[in-house]
Design an enzyme around this catalytic site. Structure first.
Site, PDB file in Angstrom:
ATOM      1  N   GLY A  80       0.842  -1.197   0.000  1.00 36.32           N
ATOM      2  CA  GLY A  80       0.000   0.000   0.000  1.00 36.32           C
ATOM      3  C   GLY A  80       0.871   1.238   0.000  1.00 36.32           C
ATOM      4  O   GLY A  80       2.059   1.172   0.358  1.00 36.32           O
TER       5      GLY A  80
ATOM      6  N   GLN B 256       3.048   9.890   1.777  1.00 42.10           N
ATOM      7  CA  GLN B 256       4.389   9.308   1.896  1.00 42.10           C
ATOM      8  C   GLN B 256       5.330   9.775   0.798  1.00 42.10           C
ATOM      9  O   GLN B 256       6.541   9.679   0.949  1.00 42.10           O
ATOM     10  CB  GLN B 256       4.306   7.774   1.864  1.00 42.10           C
ATOM     11  CG  GLN B 256       3.601   7.196   3.082  1.00 42.10           C
ATOM     12  CD  GLN B 256       3.470   5.695   2.971  1.00 42.10           C
ATOM     13  OE1 GLN B 256       2.529   5.204   2.354  1.00 42.10           O
ATOM     14  NE2 GLN B 256       4.403   4.952   3.543  1.00 42.10           N
TER      15      GLN B 256
ATOM     16  N   CYS C 180       5.895  -0.401   7.583  1.00 37.61           N
ATOM     17  CA  CYS C 180       5.580   0.821   6.838  1.00 37.61           C
ATOM     18  C   CYS C 180       6.806   1.232   6.044  1.00 37.61           C
ATOM     19  O   CYS C 180       7.918   1.238   6.580  1.00 37.61           O
ATOM     20  CB  CYS C 180       5.178   1.942   7.805  1.00 37.61           C
ATOM     21  SG  CYS C 180       4.734   3.480   6.972  1.00 37.61           S
ATOM     22  N   LEU C 181       6.598   1.586   4.790  1.00 35.54           N
ATOM     23  CA  LEU C 181       7.715   2.021   3.953  1.00 35.54           C
ATOM     24  C   LEU C 181       8.339   3.310   4.489  1.00 35.54           C
ATOM     25  O   LEU C 181       9.493   3.601   4.177  1.00 35.54           O
ATOM     26  CB  LEU C 181       7.239   2.228   2.509  1.00 35.54           C
ATOM     27  CG  LEU C 181       6.757   0.948   1.799  1.00 35.54           C
ATOM     28  CD1 LEU C 181       6.115   1.294   0.461  1.00 35.54           C
ATOM     29  CD2 LEU C 181       7.907  -0.034   1.621  1.00 35.54           C
TER      30      LEU C 181
ATOM     31  N   HIS D   4      -4.425   1.621   7.704  1.00 35.46           N
ATOM     32  CA  HIS D   4      -3.038   2.116   7.823  1.00 35.46           C
ATOM     33  C   HIS D   4      -2.811   3.290   6.859  1.00 35.46           C
ATOM     34  O   HIS D   4      -2.211   4.309   7.231  1.00 35.46           O
ATOM     35  CB  HIS D   4      -2.088   0.938   7.529  1.00 35.46           C
ATOM     36  CG  HIS D   4      -0.630   1.262   7.442  1.00 35.46           C
ATOM     37  ND1 HIS D   4       0.304   0.777   8.336  1.00 35.46           N
ATOM     38  CD2 HIS D   4       0.072   2.004   6.539  1.00 35.46           C
ATOM     39  CE1 HIS D   4       1.509   1.226   7.991  1.00 35.46           C
ATOM     40  NE2 HIS D   4       1.397   1.966   6.906  1.00 35.46           N
ATOM     41  N   GLU D   5      -3.321   3.174   5.633  1.00 28.93           N
ATOM     42  CA  GLU D   5      -3.125   4.240   4.635  1.00 28.93           C
ATOM     43  C   GLU D   5      -3.944   5.488   4.970  1.00 28.93           C
ATOM     44  O   GLU D   5      -3.469   6.612   4.789  1.00 28.93           O
ATOM     45  CB  GLU D   5      -3.493   3.747   3.221  1.00 28.93           C
ATOM     46  CG  GLU D   5      -2.783   2.491   2.728  1.00 28.93           C
ATOM     47  CD  GLU D   5      -1.282   2.515   2.903  1.00 28.93           C
ATOM     48  OE1 GLU D   5      -0.700   3.608   3.039  1.00 28.93           O
ATOM     49  OE2 GLU D   5      -0.686   1.425   2.936  1.00 28.93           O
TER      50      GLU D   5
ATOM     51  N   HIS E   4      -2.163   7.564   7.331  1.00 24.05           N
ATOM     52  CA  HIS E   4      -1.156   8.431   6.686  1.00 24.05           C
ATOM     53  C   HIS E   4      -1.784   9.743   6.223  1.00 24.05           C
ATOM     54  O   HIS E   4      -1.186  10.818   6.382  1.00 24.05           O
ATOM     55  CB  HIS E   4      -0.529   7.741   5.472  1.00 24.05           C
ATOM     56  CG  HIS E   4       0.578   6.787   5.781  1.00 24.05           C
ATOM     57  ND1 HIS E   4       1.745   7.166   6.419  1.00 24.05           N
ATOM     58  CD2 HIS E   4       0.710   5.462   5.537  1.00 24.05           C
ATOM     59  CE1 HIS E   4       2.548   6.107   6.539  1.00 24.05           C
ATOM     60  NE2 HIS E   4       1.939   5.059   6.018  1.00 24.05           N
TER      61      HIS E   4
HETATM   62  O1  GNR Z   1       4.022  -2.645   2.607  1.00 26.26           O
HETATM   63  C1  GNR Z   1       3.368  -2.496   3.635  1.00 26.26           C
HETATM   64  N1  GNR Z   1       3.051  -3.565   4.381  1.00 26.26           N
HETATM   65  C2  GNR Z   1       2.154  -3.513   5.445  1.00 26.26           C
HETATM   66  C3  GNR Z   1       2.113  -4.603   6.304  1.00 26.26           C
HETATM   67  C4  GNR Z   1       1.225  -4.614   7.355  1.00 26.26           C
HETATM   68  C5  GNR Z   1       0.380  -3.559   7.547  1.00 26.26           C
HETATM   69  C6  GNR Z   1       0.421  -2.463   6.722  1.00 26.26           C
HETATM   70  C7  GNR Z   1       1.296  -2.437   5.666  1.00 26.26           C
HETATM   71  S1  GNR Z   1       1.329  -1.089   4.603  1.00 26.26           S
HETATM   72  C8  GNR Z   1       2.992  -1.134   4.063  1.00 26.26           C
HETATM   73  C9  GNR Z   1       3.251  -0.068   3.029  1.00 26.26           C
HETATM   74  C10 GNR Z   1       3.057   1.286   3.651  1.00 26.26           C
HETATM   75  O2  GNR Z   1       3.842   1.810   4.392  1.00 26.26           O
HETATM   76  N2  GNR Z   1       1.928   1.888   3.405  1.00 26.26           N
HETATM   77  O3  GNR Z   1       1.674   3.072   3.996  1.00 26.26           O
HETATM   78 NI    NI Z   2       2.769   3.129   5.809  1.00 32.29          NI
END
Ligand code: GNR
Ligand code: NI
Length: 168
Positions: A46, A51, A92-93, A134-135, A138
């Site tokens: 995601g 980001q 999270c990236l 999660h997104e 952000h």
């Molecule tokens: O790549 C991602 N893996 C992930 C694993 C568990 C819960 C959420 C994520 S999202 C993350 C990519 C990211 O940072 N998206 O904002």
């Molecule tokens: Ni993230």
């Protein structure tokens, strides 16, 4: 297409609240395409526009291994259908190298626009539900580390700041 660079915690720009998209035009579609390229290259499942330092309410997700289900959520609004909490080890990236357990509601309903600006509503569970929540965090300037203890968050911050100093 273009690879975009991803902001990393504790960059204060990640705390910006993203604003709604008023029109899904070719600029937004180009952003979506660049976000997919960036997400797949990372690799991640995601990516929120926040980001890549674009503070618009745009999210891309693809939880498949073969990149077969690219999903776009523009101006997403979610409601909780089942507030039973599920736990998942999130990464999270923007917080590279760290994985910690986060609890979130399991079943949600989302209404959003797709890449063509068409409005859709659907229920999401499992990893799609976790990832979309999660997104959306952000877009609100929130990171998964905000759910952790201050001690854990500080340890992650120190390690990443050190890594970032070694880089430039
Ligand atoms: O790549 C991602 N893996 C992930 C694993 C568990 C819960 C959420 C994520 S999202 C993350 C990519 C990211 O940072 N998206 O904002
Ligand atoms: Ni993230």
């Amino acid at each position: 297409m273009a690879l975009l660079s991803i902001l990393e915690f504790p960059d204060p720009r990640l705390r910006t609240r993203a604003v709604a998209v008023t029109q899904v035009d070719s600029r937004i579609q180009q952003l979506v395409d660049d976000m997919f390229e960036t997400m797949y290259a990372a690799p991640g499942i995601g990516l929120a526009a926040s980001q890549v330092d674009v503070h618009r309410r745009v999210i891309v997700i693809d939880i498949t291994e073969d990149h077969s289900n690219p999903r776009v959520f523009i101006n997403p609004e979610i409601s909780i259908i089942d507030d039973t909490l599920g736990r998942y080890d999130e990464g999270c990236l923007s917080v590279p190298g760290f994985y910690e357990t986060v609890e979130r509601p399991s079943l949600i309903e989302v209404t959003a626009m797709d890449r063509d600006g068409a409005i859709f509503t659907e229920q999401l569970d499992g990893l799609m539900s976790i990832c979309l929540q999660h997104e959306i965090d952000h877009l609100e300037g929130k990171l998964f580390v905000d759910y952790l203890s201050p001690l854990k968050r500080q340890r992650i911050r120190s390690k990443l700041v050190k890594d970032q100093k070694h880089r430039d």
